[in-house]
Design an enzyme around this catalytic site. Structure first.
Site, PDB file in Angstrom:
ATOM      1  N   SER A 156    -107.461  56.233 -65.029  1.00 40.06           N
ATOM      2  CA  SER A 156    -108.360  56.420 -63.889  1.00 40.06           C
ATOM      3  C   SER A 156    -107.507  56.665 -62.649  1.00 40.06           C
ATOM      4  O   SER A 156    -106.361  56.191 -62.574  1.00 40.06           O
ATOM      5  CB  SER A 156    -109.230  55.170 -63.679  1.00 40.06           C
ATOM      6  OG  SER A 156    -109.902  55.228 -62.430  1.00 40.06           O
ATOM      7  N   TYR A 179    -110.380  46.390 -63.013  1.00 38.28           N
ATOM      8  CA  TYR A 179    -110.484  47.767 -63.498  1.00 38.28           C
ATOM      9  C   TYR A 179    -109.215  48.538 -63.153  1.00 38.28           C
ATOM     10  O   TYR A 179    -108.568  49.143 -64.020  1.00 38.28           O
ATOM     11  CB  TYR A 179    -111.712  48.458 -62.910  1.00 38.28           C
ATOM     12  CG  TYR A 179    -111.885  49.875 -63.431  1.00 38.28           C
ATOM     13  CD1 TYR A 179    -112.395  50.092 -64.699  1.00 38.28           C
ATOM     14  CD2 TYR A 179    -111.514  50.968 -62.661  1.00 38.28           C
ATOM     15  CE1 TYR A 179    -112.532  51.381 -65.197  1.00 38.28           C
ATOM     16  CE2 TYR A 179    -111.645  52.256 -63.149  1.00 38.28           C
ATOM     17  CZ  TYR A 179    -112.156  52.460 -64.419  1.00 38.28           C
ATOM     18  OH  TYR A 179    -112.276  53.747 -64.909  1.00 38.28           O
TER      19      TYR A 179
END
Length: 268
Positions: A156, A179
């Site tokens: 990401s 995350y």
């Protein structure tokens, strides 16, 4: 010298895609199958995995299989490569696409930093980082035997840069520490494995998508688009070419890289 069509051809190879029944995962399965690969679709939802596998087989005429596996179940995870090889004849491509993105019922996820839960942190790292480690480790003998093994991890942009929290103001959305930390760890694991597995002719690379449009709060979308050089959010289709490049012999001399597919988000 091989033609481009030959370099991108995956006929006779087998791919395993985790999170394969999800939006991006399904697009990856399509891209691999369209170029000739047999595809194993792994997802926590076994029924959706089987439905996706059936749809891919029907559309592209390749062999497929669906696997319902919880990536937090390590014994089940490490058993997967052998099952895929037995059913589909080997394993050449591994795509770690599944991710912990807050769909769990665990608390302490999308909230202020002081309220983010250690248990939820651990759950995120288990799915986003530990499971890929265990799966790659279990798949290594098969990828080595392939002679052109390719691992593609899905990271990401938030594994590369910190979040702009102003994007989320006035919405129910957020950006938990776990995350970004887990995706950053996956990117570094990619580099580590590339150097260690390179002598076995196993390439390990990463794709780090930016934001993908999926019905997010309009306030978030407007802010995100304004901040993105290409002035739009991404789509699942935007990810297919990157995956095909890294999975195939188009990138035969590429390993240890992180390809950012983010509309220029990280170029500022």
């Amino acid at each position: 010298m091989k033609k481009i069509k030959e370099l991108m051809d995956l006929s006779g190879r087998t791919a395993l895609v985790t999170g394969g029944a999800g939006y991006i995962g399904h697009a990856f399965c399509d891209a691999l199958a369209e170029n000739g690969a047999n595809v194993a679709v792994l997802d926590i939802d076994g029924l959706r995995a089987e439905e996706t596998a059936d749809a891919v087989a029907s559309e592209y005429g390749v062999k497929t299989m669906g696997l319902g596996v919880d990536l937090a179940d390590t014994p089940a995870v490490v058993a997967v490569p052998a099952k895929v090889a037995e059913a589909l004849g080997g394993l050449d491509i591994l795509v770690n696409c599944a991710g912990f993105v807050g769909t769990s019922k665990l608390s302490g996820w999308v909230t202020e930093f002081e309220e983010q839960s250690v248990d939820t942190w651990r759950a995120a790292l288990e799915t986003n980082l530990t499971a890929p480690f265990a799966l790659i480790q279990a798949a290594t003998p098969l990828l080595r035997a392939s002679g052109h093994g390719s691992v593609v991890n899905i990271g990401s942009t938030y594994g590369v840069v910190g979040p702009d929290m102003s994007l989320y103001e006035g919405t129910a959305m957020g950006n938990p520490a776990a995350y970004g930390a887990s995706k950053g760890g996956l990117t570094q694991l990619t580099r580590w494995l590339a150097t260690v597995l390179g002598p076995d002719n196993i390439r390990v690379n990463c794709i780090s998508p930016g934001g993908v449009a999926r019905g997010q709060d309009p306030k978030f979308v407007e802010r995100y688009v304004t901040r993105t050089p290409l002035k739009r959010m991404g789509t699942e289709e935007d990810m297919k070419g990157a995956l095909l490049y890294l999975a195939s012999d188009l990138s035969a001399y590429v390993t240890g890289q992180n390809l950012l597919v983010d509309g220029g988000w990280t170029a500022w």
